[in-house]
Scaffold this motif. Structure first.
Motif, mmCIF file in Angstrom:
data_model
loop_
_atom_site.group_PDB
_atom_site.id
_atom_site.type_symbol
_atom_site.label_atom_id
_atom_site.label_comp_id
_atom_site.label_asym_id
_atom_site.label_seq_id
_atom_site.Cartn_x
_atom_site.Cartn_y
_atom_site.Cartn_z
ATOM 1 N N THR A 1 0.862 -1.201 0.000
ATOM 2 C CA THR A 1 0.000 0.000 0.000
ATOM 3 C C THR A 1 0.892 1.244 0.000
ATOM 4 O O THR A 1 2.087 1.180 0.331
ATOM 5 C CB THR A 1 -0.901 0.049 1.250
ATOM 6 N N ALA A 2 0.259 2.382 -0.328
ATOM 7 C CA ALA A 2 1.001 3.656 -0.332
ATOM 8 C C ALA A 2 1.512 3.976 1.065
ATOM 9 O O ALA A 2 2.629 4.484 1.228
ATOM 10 C CB ALA A 2 0.088 4.769 -0.828
ATOM 11 N N ALA A 3 0.705 3.633 2.099
ATOM 12 C CA ALA A 3 1.124 3.917 3.485
ATOM 13 C C ALA A 3 2.349 3.090 3.858
ATOM 14 O O ALA A 3 3.247 3.573 4.556
ATOM 15 C CB ALA A 3 -0.031 3.644 4.439
ATOM 16 N N GLU A 4 2.407 1.854 3.362
ATOM 17 C CA GLU A 4 3.564 1.001 3.661
ATOM 18 C C GLU A 4 4.836 1.566 3.013
ATOM 19 O O GLU A 4 5.928 1.474 3.569
ATOM 20 C CB GLU A 4 3.335 -0.418 3.138
ATOM 21 N N LEU A 5 4.683 2.155 1.838
ATOM 22 C CA LEU A 5 5.858 2.649 1.109
ATOM 23 C C LEU A 5 6.273 4.055 1.526
ATOM 24 O O LEU A 5 7.456 4.399 1.543
ATOM 25 C CB LEU A 5 5.579 2.629 -0.399
ATOM 26 N N MET A 6 5.280 4.910 1.823
ATOM 27 C CA MET A 6 5.574 6.335 2.072
ATOM 28 C C MET A 6 5.392 6.748 3.530
ATOM 29 O O MET A 6 5.768 7.846 3.913
ATOM 30 C CB MET A 6 4.641 7.232 1.226
ATOM 31 N N GLY A 7 4.763 5.861 4.323
ATOM 32 C CA GLY A 7 4.408 6.265 5.686
ATOM 33 C C GLY A 7 3.010 6.877 5.671
ATOM 34 O O GLY A 7 2.539 7.347 4.624
ATOM 35 N N ASP A 8 2.359 6.904 6.820
ATOM 36 C CA ASP A 8 0.960 7.366 6.878
ATOM 37 C C ASP A 8 0.806 8.824 6.445
ATOM 38 O O ASP A 8 -0.125 9.172 5.727
ATOM 39 C CB ASP A 8 0.409 7.189 8.301
ATOM 40 N N ASP A 9 1.733 9.675 6.875
ATOM 41 C CA ASP A 9 1.575 11.117 6.615
ATOM 42 C C ASP A 9 1.664 11.462 5.137
ATOM 43 O O ASP A 9 1.008 12.382 4.672
ATOM 44 C CB ASP A 9 2.647 11.912 7.376
ATOM 45 N N LEU A 10 2.539 10.743 4.428
ATOM 46 C CA LEU A 10 2.781 11.104 3.025
ATOM 47 C C LEU A 10 2.204 10.094 2.034
ATOM 48 O O LEU A 10 2.501 10.151 0.844
ATOM 49 C CB LEU A 10 4.285 11.267 2.777
ATOM 50 N N ALA A 11 1.343 9.194 2.528
ATOM 51 C CA ALA A 11 0.780 8.153 1.649
ATOM 52 C C ALA A 11 0.048 8.786 0.462
ATOM 53 O O ALA A 11 0.092 8.271 -0.659
ATOM 54 C CB ALA A 11 -0.165 7.263 2.449
ATOM 55 N N TRP A 12 -0.578 9.935 0.687
ATOM 56 C CA TRP A 12 -1.343 10.599 -0.389
ATOM 57 C C TRP A 12 -0.463 10.993 -1.571
ATOM 58 O O TRP A 12 -0.930 11.155 -2.690
ATOM 59 C CB TRP A 12 -2.042 11.856 0.151
ATOM 60 N N ARG A 13 0.843 11.138 -1.310
ATOM 61 C CA ARG A 13 1.776 11.614 -2.350
ATOM 62 C C ARG A 13 1.951 10.595 -3.470
ATOM 63 O O ARG A 13 2.208 10.955 -4.604
ATOM 64 C CB ARG A 13 3.162 11.831 -1.723
ATOM 65 N N LEU A 14 1.834 9.306 -3.116
ATOM 66 C CA LEU A 14 2.076 8.261 -4.117
ATOM 67 C C LEU A 14 0.781 8.028 -4.902
ATOM 68 O O LEU A 14 -0.155 7.403 -4.411
ATOM 69 C CB LEU A 14 2.545 6.972 -3.441
#
Lengths: 307, 109
Positions: free
Chosen positions: A280-293
């Protein structure tokens, strides 16, 4: 929000905050332009300041326009949505900043070469003739206040929503208040007979504006050429992009990873077969920046380009 | 203080009196210099004369090169094209410009 349109919920409030700041900017800067126009008289320096303030409205305007488009969903004519409007707006804002710096430098150099002696005469108000320079100083002092406050308020918002247009607008506000202070120094200089003071101060400030603008322009061009995401305030690769690349390599091995930026969003491409479980985007970017991916694609058989 | 009066300015007296008062205040004296037409404006630009008295319209093509006062001893005409008595000063001579602006306004009152 769809894959190619809309504002992610995580940053929706900050984006709205950014929009409010830009509406305030348009209102305040329009009032600054009006006040400056009323007192500019025949002064070329003040005319230049009015033109500079008018140009400074461009980043605020294109930010509002790009956010408006970003909210639109994809359609048949634009199947990838309008998110790249932000990249286009960034190029326009950076060009506007460069125009301000270039215009200011040209005005200053031509004034110094031609040895123009600026004329600031008197104006009769309520039966009293006063030096127009006092009104110009008051107008310039007024023109300095809104950009200092608004510019400082925009920077943290731009950082949170990774918006380079808003960041460039904060740079434009810095240019505004610096030229305002240079203008005040220049008018005082005229008052004591230093005709060159205004142009010299403006020339130094124009060089700093041009430096900021060239940096912003390099980033804007890199973004439009699908370059790896850049940091907000420099042409260096952004920290979250470097982090994402490292995370993807750790998961999928030493494969080619390509990242590019569409507006504030990152699209990633890995040259390997898709894994059984897509992270998931949260797994790759972290919760705060998941929206960026915005997207992660896999290309099992990379096509070799013709030499 | 070198002053030129353009030919065809029979009503130059109030402007001359105003400049004379300024010169006296600064312990200087007025010296009339012969100058005509475009040549006069160029002399003013080059600093060879300090002030030029003549009839100029508010939208005179010289406006960018020299600093024109408000109408002297006359109200400002409604028609900006109409030439009236004015004092032209050299651009950048801000002390003289402000002093004459004040004197013209005071005379108008």
């Amino acid at each position: 929000m769809s894959l190619h349109g809309g504002i992610p919920r995580a940053i929706a409030a900050d984006v709205r905050h950014g929009e409010r700041l830009e509406y305030w900017t348009l209102g305040w800067m329009a009032s600054v332009v009006l006040v400056m126009w009323l007192v500019m008289g025949a002064s070329q320096a003040m005319k230049a300041a009015v033109i500079e303030d008018l140009l400074s409205l461009v980043p605020a305007f294109v930010f509002l326009l790009s956010v408006h488009w970003e909210r639109r969903g994809p359609n048949t004519r634009f199947p990838f949505g309008y998110r790249r409007a932000n990249s286009l707006a960034f190029l326009v804002a950076a060009t506007a900043l460069l125009s301000v710096g270039g215009f200011l430098a040209y005005e200053s150099v031509s004034t110094l070469i031609r040895q123009e002696h600026p004329t600031v005469g008197g104006i009769t108000l309520f039966g009293q003739t006063i030096w127009l320079g006092w009104l110009m100083i008051a107008a310039l002092a007024y023109s300095v206040v809104p950009p200092i406050i608004l510019g400082r308020m925009k920077q943290p918002v731009a950082e949170r929503i990774k918006d380079k247009v808003l960041h460039t607008d904060a740079l434009m506000q810095k240019a505004d208040w610096q030229t305002g202070l240079a203008g005040i120094a220049g008018i005082i200089g005229i008052g004591i007979g230093w005709w060159w003071a205004d142009a010299t101060a403006a020339l130094f400030i124009s060089l700093s504006i041009i430096k900021d603008a060239i940096g912003a322009l390099q980033q804007a061009v890199a973004e439009l050429l699908d370059g790896t995401p850049r940091a907000l305030d420099s042409n260096a690769l952004s920290d979250d992009a470097k982090q994402l690349k490292a995370t993807l390599k750790a998961r999928f091995g030493d494969v080619e990873i390509r990242l590019r930026e569409t507006g504030r969003y990152i699209a990633a491409e890995a040259d390997c077969a898709p894994p059984a479980a897509i992270p998931t985007a949260a797994e790759l970017m972290g919760d705060d920046l998941a929206w960026r991916l915005a997207s992660l694609s896999f290309r099992p058989e990379p096509v070799k380009a013709n030499p | 203080m070198r002053v030129a009066v353009l030919p065809g300015t029979p009503d130059a007296a109030p402007a001359l009196a105003l400049l004379d008062a300024y010169a006296t205040k600064h312990r200087a004296r007025l010296m009339l210099v012969d100058a005509h037409g475009e040549h006069a404006a160029r002399q003013l630009e080059d600093g060879r004369i300090d002030a030029l008295i003549g009839h100029f319209s508010k939208v005179s093509p010289w406006m960018a090169d020299i600093s024109l006062s408000k109408a002297v001893a006359h109200p400002e005409p409604d028609d900006s094209q109409q030439p009236v008595l004015r004092i032209a000063r050299r651009n950048g001579e801000n002390a003289l410009i402000l002093a004459t602006d004040r004197a013209v306004a005071a005379a108008a009152r």
